[in-house]
Design a protein around this motif. Structure first.
Motif, PDB file in Angstrom:
ATOM      1  N   HIS A   1      33.512  13.295 -29.808  1.00 48.60           N
ATOM      2  CA  HIS A   1      33.378  14.495 -30.634  1.00 48.60           C
ATOM      3  C   HIS A   1      34.210  14.435 -31.912  1.00 48.60           C
ATOM      4  O   HIS A   1      34.102  15.309 -32.769  1.00 48.60           O
TER       5      HIS A   1
ATOM      6  N   ILE B   1      29.731  12.109 -32.718  1.00 46.10           N
ATOM      7  CA  ILE B   1      29.178  13.294 -33.384  1.00 46.10           C
ATOM      8  C   ILE B   1      30.281  13.910 -34.235  1.00 46.10           C
ATOM      9  O   ILE B   1      31.465  13.795 -33.912  1.00 46.10           O
TER      10      ILE B   1
ATOM     11  N   TYR C   1      29.664  19.837 -38.704  1.00 44.65           N
ATOM     12  CA  TYR C   1      28.520  20.622 -38.238  1.00 44.65           C
ATOM     13  C   TYR C   1      28.895  22.098 -38.102  1.00 44.65           C
ATOM     14  O   TYR C   1      28.119  22.987 -38.460  1.00 44.65           O
TER      15      TYR C   1
ATOM     16  N   GLU D   1      26.061  22.085 -29.141  1.00 46.59           N
ATOM     17  CA  GLU D   1      24.750  21.809 -29.748  1.00 46.59           C
ATOM     18  C   GLU D   1      24.574  20.321 -30.048  1.00 46.59           C
ATOM     19  O   GLU D   1      23.532  19.728 -29.751  1.00 46.59           O
ATOM     20  N   LEU D   2      25.604  19.715 -30.649  1.00 47.78           N
ATOM     21  CA  LEU D   2      25.508  18.294 -31.002  1.00 47.78           C
ATOM     22  C   LEU D   2      25.480  17.396 -29.762  1.00 47.78           C
ATOM     23  O   LEU D   2      24.789  16.377 -29.739  1.00 47.78           O
TER      24      LEU D   2
ATOM     25  N   LYS E   1      22.076  17.489 -28.236  1.00 48.63           N
ATOM     26  CA  LYS E   1      21.176  16.737 -29.123  1.00 48.63           C
ATOM     27  C   LYS E   1      21.349  15.233 -28.894  1.00 48.63           C
ATOM     28  O   LYS E   1      20.358  14.481 -28.831  1.00 48.63           O
TER      29      LYS E   1
END
Length: 231
Positions: A55, A85, A90, A104-105, A108
């Motif tokens: 992350h 990510i 974001y 969310e990421l 995805k």
């Protein structure tokens, strides 16, 4: 792994020859999930892959976590994937907090990777305590009846085989199993430092509120789990 197998059958989570992408962070839940599915690999003729998602929020800890996950997967013969990510960027772009952006990421990345490797199942390590915490979080946020149903055991290609197992059972199993195999060896899982901070809503609930609730009802997690199935 008996309870895991029971949950999988109860919710029809797996079929023979499934290709399963496992979310692996190095924490106790995901490590237990990897061992459980690896244990069922021959019975179901599963093709397993594991993915670690970076992350970008804890640069000091991430390399050690990736190395731990990589070694574990090598030991079990499970192909290991890492993806990065950009949560901060974001969150700023879409006006989200870090937790919302990360979620969310992350989903995805799971979805994209499952398509890349042709996996028809994505296994995530949410447990019974996560379910109870989500239930109370949604009550505090004024969720409607649908929201109180909690975390679904199966949603699309996502499965959660540990959803009926409590966190302390998972940790005790891993610690006892590690002690039997190699006494005084390295810990069988990694603790994410961000899980110990009370400045996140879920962590505050987990660390400060849930222990008080459990004093009133030691079987609280099980009680909430049953309630979520009924709702």
């Amino acid at each position: 792994f008996g309870q895991v197998k029971t949950t999988i059958k109860k919710h029809s989570m797996l079929s023979e020859k499934d290709r399963v992408l496992i979310g692996l962070s190095g924490g106790p839940d995901s490590v237990c999930l990897l061992h459980a599915l690896n244990n069922l690999k021959d019975e179901y003729k599963l093709a397993l892959h594991a993915i670690y998602i970076d992350h970008g929020l804890r640069p000091d800890e991430i390399p050690a976590e990736i190395e731990f996950c990589k070694k574990l997967c090598e030991t079990l013969g499970v192909p290991f994937i890492t993806k990065s990510i950009n949560v901060k960027s974001y969150a700023m772009d879409y006006g989200l907090n870090k937790q919302e952006a990360a979620r969310e990421l992350r989903y995805k990345a799971f979805d994209e990777t499952s398509l890349e490797i042709n996996a028809n199942r994505i296994a995530l390590a949410h447990n019974a305590d996560d379910q109870a915490e989500t239930f109370f979080m949604r009550i505090l946020r004024g969720s409607g009846q649908r929201g109180l149903a909690g975390i679904p055991p199966v949603r699309g290609k996502i499965i959660r085989p540990l959803i009926e197992i409590e966190r302390n059972e998972i940790e005790n199993f891993l610690l006892q199993n590690a002690e039997r195999r190699t006494p005084s060896a390295e810990p069988p899982f990694i603790v994410d430092s961000s899980n110990l901070k009370k400045d996140y809503f879920r962590n505050w609930l987990r660390l400060a509120v849930m222990p008080e609730f459990k004093k009133q009802n030691p079987a609280l997690v099980n009680t909430v789990g049953r309630a979520c199935e009924i709702i």
